[in-house]
Design a protein around this motif. Structure first.
Motif, short mmCIF file in Angstrom:
data_model
loop_
_atom_site.label_atom_id
_atom_site.label_comp_id
_atom_site.label_asym_id
_atom_site.label_seq_id
_atom_site.Cartn_x
_atom_site.Cartn_y
_atom_site.Cartn_z
N ARG A 115 0.66 -1.35 0.05
CA ARG A 115 -0.07 -0.10 -0.10
C ARG A 115 0.92 1.30 -0.02
O ARG A 115 1.85 1.33 0.61
N ASN A 116 0.56 2.34 -0.77
CA ASN A 116 1.17 3.44 -0.71
C ASN A 116 0.38 4.56 -0.93
O ASN A 116 -0.96 4.58 -1.39
N THR A 130 -6.66 3.46 -6.02
CA THR A 130 -6.50 2.40 -6.99
C THR A 130 -6.11 1.23 -6.63
O THR A 130 -5.23 0.96 -5.87
N VAL A 131 -6.51 0.13 -7.45
CA VAL A 131 -5.91 -1.18 -7.04
C VAL A 131 -5.57 -2.06 -8.15
O VAL A 131 -6.07 -1.90 -9.24
N THR A 132 -4.40 -2.70 -8.09
CA THR A 132 -3.70 -3.38 -9.02
C THR A 132 -3.69 -4.77 -8.57
O THR A 132 -3.23 -5.02 -7.68
N ASN A 155 -5.77 16.29 -2.07
CA ASN A 155 -5.83 15.12 -2.90
C ASN A 155 -5.01 14.03 -2.20
O ASN A 155 -3.70 14.34 -1.79
N VAL A 156 -5.58 12.80 -1.85
CA VAL A 156 -4.91 11.64 -1.45
C VAL A 156 -5.21 10.61 -2.22
O VAL A 156 -6.12 10.15 -2.65
N ASN A 157 -3.71 9.85 -2.85
CA ASN A 157 -3.97 9.06 -3.88
C ASN A 157 -3.25 7.70 -2.87
O ASN A 157 -2.33 7.57 -2.53
N LEU A 158 -4.48 6.92 -3.20
CA LEU A 158 -4.22 5.62 -2.31
C LEU A 158 -3.94 4.47 -3.20
O LEU A 158 -5.08 3.93 -3.86
#
Length: 361
Positions: free
Chosen positions: A248-249, A349-351, A261-264
């Motif tokens: 996780r980042n 966003t999930v990969t 903006n928090v990019n998770l």
């Protein structure tokens, strides 16, 4: 000199006999339950239940009292048994849901400051009455204390509930950039089971997440190291996915301290343990499509968790810690976190990468 050594030896032996006698008279409390009385002449008071094993019979005994403050409960509980009750071996503290909704810090602070209690004593919220949970006769086990202790360990290892103790709860409560969480357990017909995660605002229980969402919650905290997740893509497709790696980042972008903006981002790698559906998992294109389906499912679950936090103005993920690092102290205090969480754009966003397949139906 020889006479002095002989006298000292006799005194030491007598001291050992006295200690043994005292230990036999002690009642080592294992679990304490607290709940608020909601009706009757004792409305507003605290119901306290303790359970402890009887050394001679290995059976469990429970005592209950009604008090105004947690401290005075030990005085009344000791009057109901021939054992001298002590707190040094407490393993679990159970707090009723109704009391948790009113606020638990006064209670937690009592434990936090008590040098007798270990700070690693486990903390749980009970859906229902802790007294009924501790007092009931269960046909399949003798000691309810041990069942609760083992249940909390097992379910925390499976990422369905958090492993929460007094020290961690107090640390999150005192931190202005995160709200505390706690496991929820309840009494079933023939045992005790977990029920997900309790989400707090400061020290008050606000809402909860069921077990399925609890696993996704731990993906967001980065604490989901390994485990299984059942994913229902649609009515015809079910996937049992086993995570091997979870990364996780979190990155925070500020625009004049106004737009936050928090990019998770979350990267998952694992095995497809079981698949029920019409896709051919030996076909690369259809496998890539399945990875996108899992990603979409998890992103939808994450967005639902974020919406729950925004609705209740809580931050149980600790996103505030990352935002706080980007601001000076004055700007952070003016942000009034987490009441301002709905002003923040959180972009998950999930990969997903499937590295092997298993049973297929």
């Amino acid at each position: 000199m020889a006479r002095i050594l002989l006298i000292s030896l006799i005194l030491l032996m007598q001291s050992g006999c006295m200690d043994q006698k005292i230990v036999e008279e002690l009642g080592f409390i294992h679990t304490i339950g607290y709940e608020s009385i909601e009706e009757g002449e004792d409305i507003g008071k605290l119901k306290v239940t303790v359970s402890f094993p009887i050394a001679e019979t290995l059976e469990q005994q429970t005592n209950t009292t009604v008090v105004d403050t947690p401290r005075e409960s030990m005085l009344f509980l000791n009057q109901k048994t021939d054992e001298n009750l002590v707190l040094g071996q407490v393993r679990s503290i159970l707090i009723g849901e109704n009391l948790a909704e009113k606020g638990v810090w006064d209670l937690i602070d009592t434990f936090y400051r008590d040098p007798v209690l270990r700070p690693t004593v486990k903390l749980s919220i009970v859906k229902g009455s802790p007294q009924q949970m501790l007092s009931k006769d269960y046909p399949n086990f003798q000691m309810v204390d041990s069942v609760i202790e083992e249940l909390l360990k097992k379910e925390a290892r499976l990422n369905t509930i958090p492993e929460m103790d007094i020290l961690k709860f107090a640390r999150d409560y005192l931190d202005d950039a995160i709200d505390p969480i706690a496991p929820i357990i309840l009494q079933s017909e023939d045992g005790i089971m977990s029920e997900g995660i309790a989400l707090f605002s400061d020290d008050q229980l606000k809402t909860s997440l069921p077990e399925i969402k609890a696993r996704v919650f731990f993906l967001l905290t980065g604490e989901f190291k390994e485990g299984k997740l059942l994913i229902k893509i649609n009515k015809e497709e079910n996937v049992l996915f086993s995570f091997l790696k979870n990364k996780r980042n979190i990155k925070v972008e500020l625009n004049n301290n106004q737009d936050i903006n928090v990019n998770l981002s979350i990267e998952l790698k694992g095995f497809l343990l079981e698949y029920q559906g019409k896709k051919d998992i030996n076909n690369e294109k259809q496998m890539a499509e399945m990875e996108r389906d899992i990603q979409e499912y998890l992103e939808n679950e994450i967005n639902e968790i974020l919406e729950i936090m925004k609705e209740h103005q809580i931050d149980n993920l600790g996103l505030g810690k990352y935002i706080k690092r980007k601001m000076d102290y004055h700007t952070w205090k003016n942000l009034d976190w987490p009441k301002s969480i709905d002003r923040v754009n959180i972009n998950p966003t999930v990969t997903v990468t499937i590295i092997d397949t298993g049973l297929v139906k």
